[in-house]
Design a protein around this motif. Sequence first.
Motif, PDB file in Angstrom:
ATOM      1  N   VAL A   1       0.838  -1.205   0.000  1.00  0.00           N
ATOM      2  CA  VAL A   1       0.000   0.000   0.000  1.00  0.00           C
ATOM      3  C   VAL A   1       0.871   1.252   0.000  1.00  0.00           C
ATOM      4  O   VAL A   1       0.648   2.195  -0.767  1.00  0.00           O
ATOM      5  CB  VAL A   1      -0.949   0.001   1.218  1.00  0.00           C
ATOM      6  CG1 VAL A   1      -1.623   1.360   1.374  1.00  0.00           C
ATOM      7  CG2 VAL A   1      -2.001  -1.088   1.073  1.00  0.00           C
ATOM      8  N   LEU A   2       1.893   1.273   0.853  1.00  0.00           N
ATOM      9  CA  LEU A   2       2.761   2.449   0.952  1.00  0.00           C
ATOM     10  C   LEU A   2       3.551   2.676  -0.330  1.00  0.00           C
ATOM     11  O   LEU A   2       3.856   3.816  -0.686  1.00  0.00           O
ATOM     12  CB  LEU A   2       3.718   2.295   2.138  1.00  0.00           C
ATOM     13  CG  LEU A   2       3.067   2.249   3.528  1.00  0.00           C
ATOM     14  CD1 LEU A   2       4.129   2.055   4.602  1.00  0.00           C
ATOM     15  CD2 LEU A   2       2.261   3.509   3.803  1.00  0.00           C
ATOM     16  N   GLU A   3       3.890   1.593  -1.034  1.00  0.00           N
ATOM     17  CA  GLU A   3       4.649   1.708  -2.285  1.00  0.00           C
ATOM     18  C   GLU A   3       3.754   1.979  -3.489  1.00  0.00           C
ATOM     19  O   GLU A   3       4.251   2.277  -4.570  1.00  0.00           O
ATOM     20  CB  GLU A   3       5.453   0.423  -2.541  1.00  0.00           C
ATOM     21  CG  GLU A   3       6.763   0.338  -1.787  1.00  0.00           C
ATOM     22  CD  GLU A   3       7.843   1.226  -2.379  1.00  0.00           C
ATOM     23  OE1 GLU A   3       7.539   2.036  -3.276  1.00  0.00           O
ATOM     24  OE2 GLU A   3       8.996   1.121  -1.935  1.00  0.00           O
ATOM     25  N   GLY A   4       2.444   1.850  -3.320  1.00  0.00           N
ATOM     26  CA  GLY A   4       1.556   2.017  -4.457  1.00  0.00           C
ATOM     27  C   GLY A   4       1.553   0.814  -5.374  1.00  0.00           C
ATOM     28  O   GLY A   4       1.226   0.923  -6.562  1.00  0.00           O
ATOM     29  N   GLY A   5       1.916  -0.361  -4.840  1.00  0.00           N
ATOM     30  CA  GLY A   5       1.922  -1.600  -5.613  1.00  0.00           C
ATOM     31  C   GLY A   5       0.740  -2.481  -5.262  1.00  0.00           C
ATOM     32  O   GLY A   5      -0.048  -2.168  -4.363  1.00  0.00           O
ATOM     33  N   GLU A   6       0.625  -3.607  -5.955  1.00  0.00           N
ATOM     34  CA  GLU A   6      -0.500  -4.511  -5.725  1.00  0.00           C
ATOM     35  C   GLU A   6      -0.262  -5.452  -4.553  1.00  0.00           C
ATOM     36  O   GLU A   6      -1.178  -5.768  -3.798  1.00  0.00           O
ATOM     37  CB  GLU A   6      -0.776  -5.332  -6.989  1.00  0.00           C
ATOM     38  CG  GLU A   6      -1.277  -4.511  -8.169  1.00  0.00           C
ATOM     39  CD  GLU A   6      -1.546  -5.375  -9.389  1.00  0.00           C
ATOM     40  OE1 GLU A   6      -1.409  -6.619  -9.294  1.00  0.00           O
ATOM     41  OE2 GLU A   6      -1.881  -4.814 -10.445  1.00  0.00           O
ATOM     42  N   ASP A   7       0.971  -5.937  -4.409  1.00  0.00           N
ATOM     43  CA  ASP A   7       1.258  -6.915  -3.363  1.00  0.00           C
ATOM     44  C   ASP A   7       2.755  -6.905  -3.084  1.00  0.00           C
ATOM     45  O   ASP A   7       3.522  -6.203  -3.756  1.00  0.00           O
ATOM     46  CB  ASP A   7       0.802  -8.311  -3.794  1.00  0.00           C
ATOM     47  CG  ASP A   7       0.491  -9.222  -2.605  1.00  0.00           C
ATOM     48  OD1 ASP A   7       0.791  -8.834  -1.457  1.00  0.00           O
ATOM     49  OD2 ASP A   7      -0.045 -10.326  -2.825  1.00  0.00           O
ATOM     50  N   ALA A   8       3.165  -7.693  -2.093  1.00  0.00           N
ATOM     51  CA  ALA A   8       4.580  -7.768  -1.743  1.00  0.00           C
ATOM     52  C   ALA A   8       4.910  -9.148  -1.208  1.00  0.00           C
ATOM     53  O   ALA A   8       4.028  -9.885  -0.749  1.00  0.00           O
ATOM     54  CB  ALA A   8       4.934  -6.702  -0.702  1.00  0.00           C
ATOM     55  N   LEU A   9       6.185  -9.499  -1.281  1.00  0.00           N
ATOM     56  CA  LEU A   9       6.725 -10.713  -0.680  1.00  0.00           C
ATOM     57  C   LEU A   9       7.884 -10.310   0.218  1.00  0.00           C
ATOM     58  O   LEU A   9       8.715  -9.481  -0.172  1.00  0.00           O
ATOM     59  CB  LEU A   9       7.236 -11.679  -1.751  1.00  0.00           C
ATOM     60  CG  LEU A   9       6.297 -12.766  -2.265  1.00  0.00           C
ATOM     61  CD1 LEU A   9       7.007 -13.612  -3.321  1.00  0.00           C
ATOM     62  CD2 LEU A   9       5.818 -13.650  -1.133  1.00  0.00           C
ATOM     63  N   SER A  10       7.956 -10.887   1.407  1.00  0.00           N
ATOM     64  CA  SER A  10       9.029 -10.552   2.339  1.00  0.00           C
ATOM     65  C   SER A  10      10.034 -11.695   2.433  1.00  0.00           C
ATOM     66  O   SER A  10       9.677 -12.870   2.288  1.00  0.00           O
ATOM     67  CB  SER A  10       8.457 -10.237   3.721  1.00  0.00           C
ATOM     68  OG  SER A  10       7.699 -11.327   4.221  1.00  0.00           O
TER      69      SER A  10
END
Length: 411
Positions: free
Chosen positions: A75-84
């Motif tokens: 959300v903070l990056e303006g992307g759809e999703d993330a992987l950690s």
Amino acid sequence: MAEKKNYCFDTLAQHACYDPKEHHGYLSEPIYEGVVQTQPNCKTAARIFSGAEEGFIYGRLGNETARIFEKRLAVLEGGEDALSFTTGMAAIRCLILKLAGLGDNIVSSRQLYGGTGHFFETEMPKQFGRGINFVDNPWDANSWAKAINCRTKAFYMEWLANPTIDLYPFLEIASMAKRHRLPLIVDSTFASPALFRPIPWGATFAVHSATKYLSCGGVNLAGAVVGPKKFLAEMRENEYLSYGAPLSAFHARFCLIGLSTLSLRMKRHSENAERLASWFWGRRFEKKKSSLGIKNVFYPNLSDSPYAVYARNFMPEGCGGVFSVEFDCSLEKCAKFIDSLKIFSIAPSLGECKSLVIMPSLTTHSKLSCVASKGTNIPPNLIRFAVGLEDPWDLIKDLRQAFSSVGAKPV
């Protein structure tokens, strides 16, 4: 919480993708530590295993605390999703090996973190059978196009490149990548989403060493990839599963704590770095016979920087806490200057609340080959400063006494 578009960055950094009612009423995100997750029935288990339904099966595929961090970062990056991941390098490796198969290559600038440069130059071709085409002139979008061939699978760059803090014509490079239907990967570790969000500007992926600014620096190791939801879902079920480097719930909690104060810290990091870089810039013509001369200062927000326009257009809130200085003296005198500092600690990192200093040619970039080192244009007597949150006047006093210790006239 309500639709994310209704809230500003600082509010999202506290609340995005977390509802206490869904987590036993806990105000702060719990640490969901464990390995195996039971399923209510066979149908649910089958749907989760097939990817038709989101859920948790086994610790190597993630955990609920890490998932909250991933969603909030996206959300903070303006992307759809993330992987950690456990580290930033794990995130970069997994993403590159997902995008590029045997015999494929990626196009990249040479101005990179030393670990990334070593991976690209040495490990990718020798251990993984992938190629790397370095761009001769990364400030010219046409140079990126010239490096493309039929096996190219992605563009890669750092925004605020390590260690000379370079910026590039981002829109032109992103447009070139789109024209050739190639994803653009941007390592945005030095900027963080508080200062620059590459995906809304045209990048496909943003990668981070979350060890740095995202988790308040130095308290834990972590990495992340932000990008398209479908792509990352496939990556989680395949490369991520076999790579075996998921972020633990304990370390994900530190990342969430870091996000909650990110913009406040980045503002102070940026203010301190700009003040110290300006101080160095002001004494660059003051070399005496016995003094420590200064050739150049690398920080985009300086008025004379070649990247000042990019800084104003893309990073109006500041350019982060890292700057570098090229000294006009011997390596021995540079080392003596560093050794004389009392507040700055000698350490190969950044994003810490405490200020750090390092000489890249002797440390972080020392594994690069002679050819690669020349291509990066990193002066051997370059010193990188990662400025913390201390009082800037105390830091300047520390710099002045270090200059005096090597026979330079303090100002």
